[in-house]
Design an enzyme around this catalytic site. Structure first.
Site, PDB file in Angstrom:
ATOM      1  N   ASP A 278       7.166  -8.444   6.465  1.00 53.91           N
ATOM      2  CA  ASP A 278       5.982  -7.396   6.336  1.00 53.91           C
ATOM      3  C   ASP A 278       5.432  -7.021   7.553  1.00 53.91           C
ATOM      4  O   ASP A 278       4.077  -7.411   7.760  1.00 53.91           O
ATOM      5  CB  ASP A 278       5.017  -7.531   5.184  1.00 53.91           C
ATOM      6  CG  ASP A 278       4.517  -6.388   4.513  1.00 53.91           C
ATOM      7  OD1 ASP A 278       4.589  -5.053   5.237  1.00 53.91           O
ATOM      8  OD2 ASP A 278       4.024  -6.377   3.544  1.00 53.91           O
TER       9      ASP A 278
ATOM     10  N   ASP B 119      -1.476  -8.255  10.036  1.00 53.21           N
ATOM     11  CA  ASP B 119      -1.634  -8.539   8.435  1.00 53.21           C
ATOM     12  C   ASP B 119      -0.862 -10.165   8.166  1.00 53.21           C
ATOM     13  O   ASP B 119      -0.317 -10.287   6.971  1.00 53.21           O
ATOM     14  CB  ASP B 119      -0.790  -7.612   7.577  1.00 53.21           C
ATOM     15  CG  ASP B 119      -1.596  -7.638   6.007  1.00 53.21           C
ATOM     16  OD1 ASP B 119      -2.523  -8.189   5.969  1.00 53.21           O
ATOM     17  OD2 ASP B 119      -0.780  -7.180   5.230  1.00 53.21           O
TER      18      ASP B 119
ATOM     19  N   GLY C 280       0.901  -1.387  -0.122  1.00 49.50           N
ATOM     20  CA  GLY C 280      -0.045  -0.185  -0.124  1.00 49.50           C
ATOM     21  C   GLY C 280       0.761   1.450  -0.045  1.00 49.50           C
ATOM     22  O   GLY C 280       0.474   2.379  -0.553  1.00 49.50           O
TER      23      GLY C 280
ATOM     24  N   ASN D 265       3.009 -12.909   3.274  1.00 50.78           N
ATOM     25  CA  ASN D 265       3.658 -12.280   4.307  1.00 50.78           C
ATOM     26  C   ASN D 265       4.401 -13.630   5.063  1.00 50.78           C
ATOM     27  O   ASN D 265       5.261 -13.195   6.211  1.00 50.78           O
ATOM     28  CB  ASN D 265       3.169 -11.350   5.310  1.00 50.78           C
ATOM     29  CG  ASN D 265       2.538 -10.112   4.509  1.00 50.78           C
ATOM     30  OD1 ASN D 265       3.188  -9.683   3.799  1.00 50.78           O
ATOM     31  ND2 ASN D 265       1.771  -9.500   4.997  1.00 50.78           N
TER      32      ASN D 265
ATOM     33  N   VAL E  91       9.389  -2.617  -2.815  1.00 42.20           N
ATOM     34  CA  VAL E  91      10.431  -3.409  -2.212  1.00 42.20           C
ATOM     35  C   VAL E  91      11.432  -3.778  -3.379  1.00 42.20           C
ATOM     36  O   VAL E  91      10.946  -4.359  -4.466  1.00 42.20           O
ATOM     37  CB  VAL E  91       9.742  -4.609  -1.497  1.00 42.20           C
ATOM     38  CG1 VAL E  91      11.076  -5.627  -0.903  1.00 42.20           C
ATOM     39  CG2 VAL E  91       9.119  -4.319  -0.391  1.00 42.20           C
TER      40      VAL E  91
END
Length: 931
Positions: free
Chosen positions: A218, A197, A84, A202, A88
């Site tokens: 993350d 999250d 968002g 992730n 990376v």
């Protein structure tokens, strides 16, 4: 004003990157709404009066980073992904060390106060944690344009769900991997960080030294539970969801900041576990994607997802087959695998009320591991029925053995009762009328049938236990648990002569006795194994005599013949081995004549000839052995073209490559030997991926041992050390699975001795001594447990000889060295007697170098005559084999002996042969060296 008008009005007030960022945020919540608003904006922009409005001038945005740009010490290589607010990159760090890293920088146009605060929160969150399964932070800073960035460990992995499906991990391995993720999250929670999250993308998984290893990444929306990660608490905008809807807890969806604690992550872990087990999350992501924020919140807050077992039960047949294949499960049993513990564990994580979930991630991990250990889980009510079920699951063998013993007792009682009834009724026959006699005989027949039925029940139970149970326990490496059952079964079968048994009983007992014998062979309990196989042969022979044209009967007899021959092989009974292996080959030929088209008969014929090729190898007739193995190799390759998934054929392919490699090594063709061993290793690695069966790891470790020894002979000592270390690690894992397996133990110890020999060559005395000291007592215990094993005795002798070498060279203690070498001599004496052509080459080598060591001791004591006589004995012993051999095991001690006697011409011949085959190192610390 409706929702479309409201969003359109807001977007109309924005331009450029701000408008795009706003629309992107709307699209994440409601893609259909974004499409409608973009259409309105396009129509508005094309209106006639659009140019009447004054354009709003905004300062140009700084250019986005390009691949090849440098940020600090880091060069951008490629874009890995973006979330968002951050992009990376894979980057290369140039100093102070060179390595690949992941560099995350705020996206262009997203450097608002809130986003920077969130980005800074992730940087601080990661910096606070230090766990092997959480990506580490290396560095942080700001770009030339002032945007924050941080550098973390680059994880070259794939999302956990994709990894599990690609590797076709079974349920147990998925659960172990999931438990590791829970433990990693527990570490974060202890540092005061909630991830918020958790989802497959992730949690990246990669293979590290062949072991699936997860990394949690993350923490971009993490929340601190102890203190603030930023100067001000980060509040979400109105109606903005923080996280991924399909994986967020009800309290997170409600945006109740004060209600979000570590149990929110536990909920997300439950969603992840649901997907790992069933192949899909509890709520359909497409449904959530099409729903508005309010509807998403309602679904997560109010609708209970189906249990995992119920979810898979509703799949189509094709989908269920796909899901089952990715988990190495049977499609029809998938629902039953999930029903019970796994349903309870998952649904406890997904409780709407957080106080009804697991309190911590570690509690969840421990409950998963309780399930794997067949212990009661805390996620379900601990009723006595449930506890009893788990006890039986953990102790199947003990419970099954108790049932078998009880049935045997019942059978005995029935037999005794039957005999008493017979005697009583016999008396009545003499004094009663004919009708009474007929009644008695009828009752006796009923009793006999009842006893026979109970006997069959007992045998069925035994066959099930040592058949189906064996497959499961072999997978776990716990065959030792079958010992008690095997002993009870043998006691029972020994009381039943083969000639008096029915065809059904003979068939059932033959299979059971063969299984018992195989278990005992795996444990290197040769005497007991021979008893089992001999009993199986007696029953199979009775059947094949009754039905000479029945292939099944002939097949069972052939199996017993093979195993009896193999037992004699392990015990060194060469004449008996050849007799029984020849019988086996003849039975295989007869079976092929009965059923020439069957795959079974082709298998047996291949292995019948294979075993005789092994016998030719044993007696040193490498030409005949090579001819047999090459023919076998061609036949197996041809059969694999028609049956590529046949595991028995693949196992035979691995085996014949091993033998071809050993012949090439014995004949001095080290390059060809390495080619065969390398091809064998490649095949085994593929088989290890397809099947987790310990046999493939065992063969892979054995192949590495061959390769490591070959590298040592070529003086590639570093490569040999690395290969040996990998083999030792694999054998160590096998021994850890089944500590009672003596064959696995001795294989692991032999590799350590092999490594000790390399350390001696490198004059690393302390390291070599440490390894030899570990091996000696363990090998002594193995020899004491199975004194008839030639393999065990040989390895103990080799360890004693290495011990003597260390005592002489390292400690300068000739007396201690003499005691150790005399022990080695006593161990080798029974192994090295008889015709020299029939003695294994590795035994002859060990015998020769041990005798040469004794000769060196005599020389050091100035006893020239004893020194010369001892060396001459070695030459006399080896000379019948030296004229044509290229086997370094014979050439090395022969060259050393001739050199010690001053016979330089003969030594030069041996030396030249060693040089020709690529041998680069003789026995450590000898005066002879072919270099």
């Amino acid at each position: 004003m409706n929702r479309d008008d409201e969003v359109f009005g807001q977007a109309l007030d924005l331009t450029g990157a701000e408008r795009e960022a706003y629309l992107e945020k709307i699209g994440q919540e409601d893609p259909a709404l974004r499409a409608r608003v973009e259409a309105l904006l396009k129509a508005y922009d094309s209106a006639d009066d659009f140019m009447d409005a004054s354009p709003v001038e905004r300062p140009p945005l700084a250019p986005e980073e390009k691949l090849g740009d440098r940020i600090g010490h880091y060069t951008l290589i490629r874009k890995l992904g973006e979330g968002g607010c951050g992009v990376v990159y894979l980057a290369e760090q140039s100093e102070p060390v060179r390595r690949a890293v992941a560099l995350k920088v705020i996206k262009l146009g997203m450097d608002t106060v809130e986003v920077i605060a969130r980005f800074e929160a992730e940087r601080q969150a990661l910096a606070m944690m230090d766990h092997p399964d959480i990506a580490r932070v290396f560095d942080a800073g700001a770009t030339a344009t002032g945007r924050p960035f941080f550098v973390m460990e680059f994880v070259d992995g794939v999302p956990i769900t994709r990894f599990c499906d690609q590797q076709a991990l079974p349920m147990a391995q998925r659960l172990e991997l999931f438990a590791r993720v829970c433990v990693a999250l527990q570490h974060a929670h202890q540092k005061g960080i909630i991830h918020r999250d958790i989802k497959p993308s992730n949690i990246l998984v990669s293979l590290v030294d062949g072991v699936p290893t997860p990394k949690v990444i993350d923490f971009g929306i993490a929340k601190a539970t102890q203190g603030r990660l930023t100067e001000q608490t980060l509040l979400t905008c109105l109606n903005q969801l923080i996280g991924t809807p399909a994986y967020m807890s009800p309290e997170q969806a409600e945006a109740r900041e004060l209600d979000i604690d570590t149990r929110s992550d536990v909920y997300s872990l439950g969603v992840l576990l649901y997907e790992l087990l069933t192949g899909r999350p509890p709520y359909d992501p497409r449904t959530l994607q099409q729903a508005g924020i309010d509807e998403i919140r309602r679904i997560i807050r109010e609708i209970d997802p189906p249990r995992p077992s119920a979810a898979v039960s509703t799949l189509t047949a094709a989908d269920r087959t796909t899901v089952a294949a990715a988990r190495k499960a049977v499609p029809t049993r998938l629902t039953s695998v999930l029903a019970g513990d796994l349903d309870w564990i998952v649904m406890r994580c997904l409780e709407k009320q957080r106080d009804r979930r697991y309190g911590t991630a570690s509690e969840l991990a421990e409950d998963v591991r309780r399930h794997l250990r067949n212990e009661p889980v805390v996620a379900r009510p601990p009723s006595w029925v449930y506890k009893t079920q788990r006890f039986v699951a953990r102790n199947q063998l003990a419970c099954g053995s108790a049932v078998a013993v009880l049935l045997a007792i019942i059978i005995g009682a029935i037999a005794a009762t039957t005999q008493a009834i017979r005697a009583t009724r016999a008396e009545r026959v003499a004094v009663t009328e004919r009708d009474a006699a007929e009644t008695a005989r009828a009752a006796e027949a009923v009793a006999r049938e009842d006893a026979q039925r109970r006997q069959e029940q007992a045998e069925d139970l035994l066959t099930f236990m040592i058949g189906d149970f064996r497959a499961g326990l072999e997978q776990l490496g716990r065959l030792d648990l079958l010992d008690a059952v095997g002993s009870r079964a043998m006691d029972y079968f020994s009381e039943l002569p083969a000639r008096d048994l029915s065809d059904t009983a003979l068939t059932r007992q033959t299979a059971a006795l063969t299984q018992i014998g195989e278990v005992r062979m795996d444990q290197a309990n040769y005497d007991a194994a021979l008893t089992s196989f001999q009993a199986a042969f007696d029953r199979a022979s009775t059947l094949s005599t009754r039905y000479p044209d029945n292939g099944d009967m002939l097949f069972e007899r052939a199996q017993a013949e093979f195993w009896i021959g193999f037992v004699h092989r392990r015990r060194g009974g060469f004449a008996a081995e050849r007799e029984w292996m020849t019988r086996y080959r003849d039975s295989a030929v007869a079976l092929a004549a009965l059923e020439p088209e069957s795959l079974r008969s082709q298998h047996e014929l291949v292995y019948g000839h294979h075993n005789l090729a092994v016998l030719d190898f044993d007696r040193g007739d490498y030409g005949a052995a090579l001819q047999g193995f090459e023919a076998e190799h061609q036949q197996i390759v041809a059969m694999l073209r028609d049956h590529p998934e046949d595991l028995q054929l693949q196992r035979g392919h691995v085996d014949v490559l091993s033998w071809l490699g050993q012949i090439a090594e014995r004949e001095g063709d080290f390059g060809e030997a390495e080619r065969f061993f390398t091809e064998m290793g490649t095949l085994l690695e593929r088989l290890m991926e397809v099947s987790g069966h310990p046999r493939w790891k065992l063969r892979h470790a054995q192949g590495l041992a061959f390769l490591g020894d070959l590298q040592a002979r070529r003086n590639e000592l570093s490569a040999a050390r690395a290969t040996n270390q990998q083999a030792r690690s694999e054998f160590g894992e096998l021994v850890e699975q089944d500590p009672a397996n003596q064959l696995w133990q001795v294989s692991a110890l032999s590799l350590e001795l092999q490594d000790a020999g390399v350390a001696l060559t490198e004059r690393q005395f302390a390291e070599a001594e440490q390894m030899v000291s570990r091996c000696l007592p363990q090998l002594e215990a193995l020899v004491a447990a199975e004194p008839t094993s030639r393999k065990f005795g040989y390895h103990l002798a080799a360890a004693a000889r290495l011990d003597a070498t260390l005592k002489l060279l390292h400690h300068q203690d000739p007396e201690a060295a003499r005691a150790a070498i005399q022990w080695a001599q006593s161990l080798l004496a029974p192994l090295a007697t008889g015709e020299v052509e029939r003695i294994e080459r590795y035994v002859l080598h060990e015998y020769a170098v041990t005798e040469l060591f004794v000769a060196d001791l005599a020389r050091n004591e100035m006893d020239a005559s004893a020194h010369r006589a001892q060396i001459q004995r070695v030459i006399d012993r080896l000379s019948p084999l030296l004229s044509t051999t290229h086997d370094w095991r014979l050439l090395v001690p022969a060259a050393m002996a001739h050199q010690a006697l001053g016979q330089t011409d003969q030594a030069a011949i041996m030396q030249q042969r060693l040089t020709d085959i690529g041998y680069r190192r003789a026995f450590p610390f000898s005066s002879f060296d072919p270099q």
